[in-house]
Design an enzyme around this catalytic site. Structure first.
Site, PDB file in Angstrom:
ATOM      1  N   SER D  48       0.867  -1.170   0.000  1.00  0.00           N
ATOM      2  CA  SER D  48       0.000   0.000   0.000  1.00  0.00           C
ATOM      3  C   SER D  48       0.908   1.226   0.000  1.00  0.00           C
ATOM      4  O   SER D  48       1.840   1.309   0.803  1.00  0.00           O
ATOM      5  CB  SER D  48      -0.918  -0.009   1.221  1.00  0.00           C
ATOM      6  OG  SER D  48      -1.897   1.005   1.109  1.00  0.00           O
ATOM      7  N   GLU D  49       0.635   2.157  -0.908  1.00  0.00           N
ATOM      8  CA  GLU D  49       1.546   3.276  -1.142  1.00  0.00           C
ATOM      9  C   GLU D  49       1.848   4.093   0.110  1.00  0.00           C
ATOM     10  O   GLU D  49       2.879   4.746   0.200  1.00  0.00           O
ATOM     11  CB  GLU D  49       0.971   4.195  -2.222  1.00  0.00           C
ATOM     12  CG  GLU D  49      -0.313   4.899  -1.790  1.00  0.00           C
ATOM     13  CD  GLU D  49      -1.000   5.659  -2.928  1.00  0.00           C
ATOM     14  OE1 GLU D  49      -0.716   5.389  -4.096  1.00  0.00           O
ATOM     15  OE2 GLU D  49      -1.851   6.528  -2.614  1.00  0.00           O
TER      16      GLU D  49
END
Lengths: 220, 217, 220, 217
Positions: D48-49
């Site tokens: 997840s960024e």
């Protein structure tokens, strides 16, 4: 997914002639001594080594250099007490030296790992180490263009690993490890111990496993 | 050469100028003596380029931890409040202007504040973090003997050895006194005990502007 | 050395008109809500805000924007559920928007903190977001030159602090905190707790105190 | 529109192509459905960024932790072996080519593998990490409906909306099938059940090369 290599030889089995290798460590702290000595025991040639130092004494990186495996080294501080093996090879003309300021070295390695194709720094501008290099005046000050420094392999030493390749380090043995791990096309970590998945607190992971391809347990 | 400061006195002069809350990097060689001279009435945080803030004194013999070494690869300790980080982060601190002071050893310093400390002129050079510190620290101090082993000046109109950084030195501490740089000239701010203006000028390879009220009193 | 501010107002007392401010957080996680609302309660003008988002709901960054304090925002993702305050200001022409890809945003902030004067990235090359920008072909691919993004202040939220400004974070509330802390000329962290010096394990420090000028305890 | 895959079936088609040990970033919107369709016989690590590796399924209602959210700001969990890191490190992973696969949602995809997913053409754009993922991931997959709500093709000879990245898409999963890109053309590798070649060509804004042996069997 299991990145645990069964033994030291298999962890670096595919290192071949002409490979470029990032070697972790600052002096002895964080040096992947077992992996380096495994390579020293083979008949390797024409390696490019990227490391902070050029080895001291007769073990680890010094052993690899003494084996004649490396034709080129990129480092910041080759000359120090105990670096006789490198000094002899250098004076014989058997090894080429590219000297790079330490922070520029670590930043070039990070750039390779972070997908940065080049960066401007004031470090070394208008000195002999940047002679003939592309420069640019930014905010009235001279800067040098530096390029990323990737390698076929990164060999590092860490403290604890799991089978996904997550790593922690011990004290200042951390040094180049996290940065080099990002820049090796294949990153191999020798570690004091390998623990079950989930045993490393996620807040404590310093090198996430995505940067690591193999781990091998080498108790210190 | 009996007049002037000992190496520890030079280090003490520099250490006394570090105020509470200063983040400092000490180069290898003479500058490491500053650790022994830090006044106990202030907190000065020592940075070691190999990923340490809060470097402390060497451990007792037998207690060395070879994963806890300084830039000169000597065993040290960590003070409460210290931390470990990667080389990339360590040099981000240096290059990014977060260190208040870097105290470097040097072969030569010029009147313009150039410093030469990475290339001895012959043999294999070794730059380490010197160039990063020279341009990155907010204030660069040099701590060195005023003359070389043969008595030749190390403070010169121009460096004859390859430079580490140009116009970067803010202060110079030698066995003869404390110096600054202004308008392209070396400025003497303080003379060491027993050293007079004529002596320091005689042993320096560039003209000196004297502003050493304190030292003359 | 004691970086502990006695209260929230004194922690940001010197933020004045025209200041540039890095604001931590990804959505609500890691947002320095108390510091932002302190600023929202003043009569501030012409701030430049650098943040990932442009605030949602009516608290934190949204409250600061609603106060009319910001004339410009640099962010990657301003439009999301609940971003009505920003959308209204933008449609009225009261706030200028500079859109920046998220990774380029974080890298520009890191560059400012790390003393990198510019870097080349493929991200956004040959897209409208890089229109008119300086480009360079490296290894046959088009790259854009990106510049560092420093600010007068960085306001972040962390988990634990000590009086030297060492910080740990909680889970994914870490996000922009460690990077922005490097790039604020004055970095202020609101934290869940402040512990005695030495209580944070040196291996666990995520943001070393050198990057932090003030901490203030704001329990969640 | 009765023929073809449901959104979850599209996601399952993509999920089935993720091999053991793959590091994957899932864009917000449709791609998040891939988490629900991951086969249990393999370990796929979700990035997840916002600084997470090992993103896991949403917690039970009432157990949400708002410091543990995904790129769409929805509460998630962390699987054993997961880790947290800064945004700078997260995008170093993305930009540096460490993610095996990024699965993006999109407004449009072109025959050349261009993707448009950040600017809806009117109103306030929001790019987030889309451009970083588009050029950084080793393999970029798009997961989207084949046509928009008005039935217009989203797979076109050229994108009409501002592009996110050019020539970056390796695979396209829609309700009508699975597509690749070769020699500047869209290549149909697999047809969804009940979809024939004529239908997919009719609903596509560019010529299709059919290489869908599997789907036709």
């Amino acid at each position: 997914m299991n990145k645990v290599a069964t033994d030291i030889p298999s962890a670096v089995a595919d290192v071949g002639d002409g490979a470029s290798i990032l070697v972790g460590g600052f002096g002895g702290a964080g040096a992947p001594t077992a992996l380096l000595e495994e390579l020293a025991g083979r008949d390797l040639h024409d390696l490019t080594v990227i490391a902070n130092n050029a080895g001291t004494g007769t073990t680890g990186l010094a052993a690899l250099l003494a084996s004649g495996a490396a034709s080129r080294i990129i480092c910041s501080y080759p000359r120090m007490r105990g670096s006789e093996i490198f000094e002899k090879l250098y004076s014989e003309g058997s090894i080429e030296l590219e000297l790079c300021p330490q922070g520029t070295l670590s930043e070039r390695i990070r750039a390779a790992g972070a997908g940065i194709a080049g960066f401007y720094t004031r470090v070394a501008a208008d000195t002999d180490l940047a002679a003939g290099r592309e420069t640019r005046v930014i905010d009235g000050r001279l800067h040098v263009l530096e390029t990323p420094l990737a390698a076929d392999f990164a060999l590092i030493r860490a403290d604890t690993a799991d089978r996904w390749g997550n790593l922690t380090y011990r004290k200042a043995a951390r040094n180049f490890g996290p940065t080099m791990a990002m820049a090796g096309r294949v990153t191999v970590a020798e570690t004091d111990r390998i623990v079950p998945l989930g045993d490393i607190d996620p807040e404590l992971v310093v090198t996430p496993g995505i940067f690591v391809q193999r781990v091998v347990e080498v108790p210190s | 050469m009996s007049a002037g400061w000992s190496s520890l006195e030079m280090a003490a002069a520099a250490a006394g100028d570090l105020v509470d809350g200063t983040y400092v990097n000490l180069g290898i060689g003479l500058p490491t003596l500053v650790t022994r001279a830090l006044p106990s009435d202030r907190e000065v945080v020592l940075h070691s380029e190999n990923g340490i803030l809060g470097a402390g004194p060497p451990p007792e013999a037998g207690d060395e931890d070879w994963d806890l070494i300084d830039a000169g690869k000597q065993p040290i300790s960590l003070v409460p409040g210290g931390s470990y980080f990667s080389h990339a982060d360590s040099f981000a601190m240096i290059r990014g202007g977060h260190l208040d002071v870097a105290i470097l050893g040097a072969y030569q310093v010029s009147a313009a504040g150039d410093v030469a400390n990475w290339h001895p002129g012959a043999g294999i050079p070794a730059v380490g973090g010197a160039m990063d510190l020279a341009v990155g620290a907010r204030s660069v101090w040099v701590l060195m003997w005023h003359n070389d082993q043969d008595g030749r000046p190390k403070v010169l109109a121009e460096c004859t050895l390859p430079v580490t950084g140009r116009g970067v030195v803010d202060r110079l501490y030698t066995d003869l006194g404390v110096f600054g740089f202004a308008g392209g000239s070396l400025v003497c701010r303080r003379l060491a005990p027993g050293v007079d203006r004529a002596t320091v000028q005689d042993r320096t390879g560039t003209g000196i502007v004297f502003d050493d009220k304190e030292g003359q009193q």
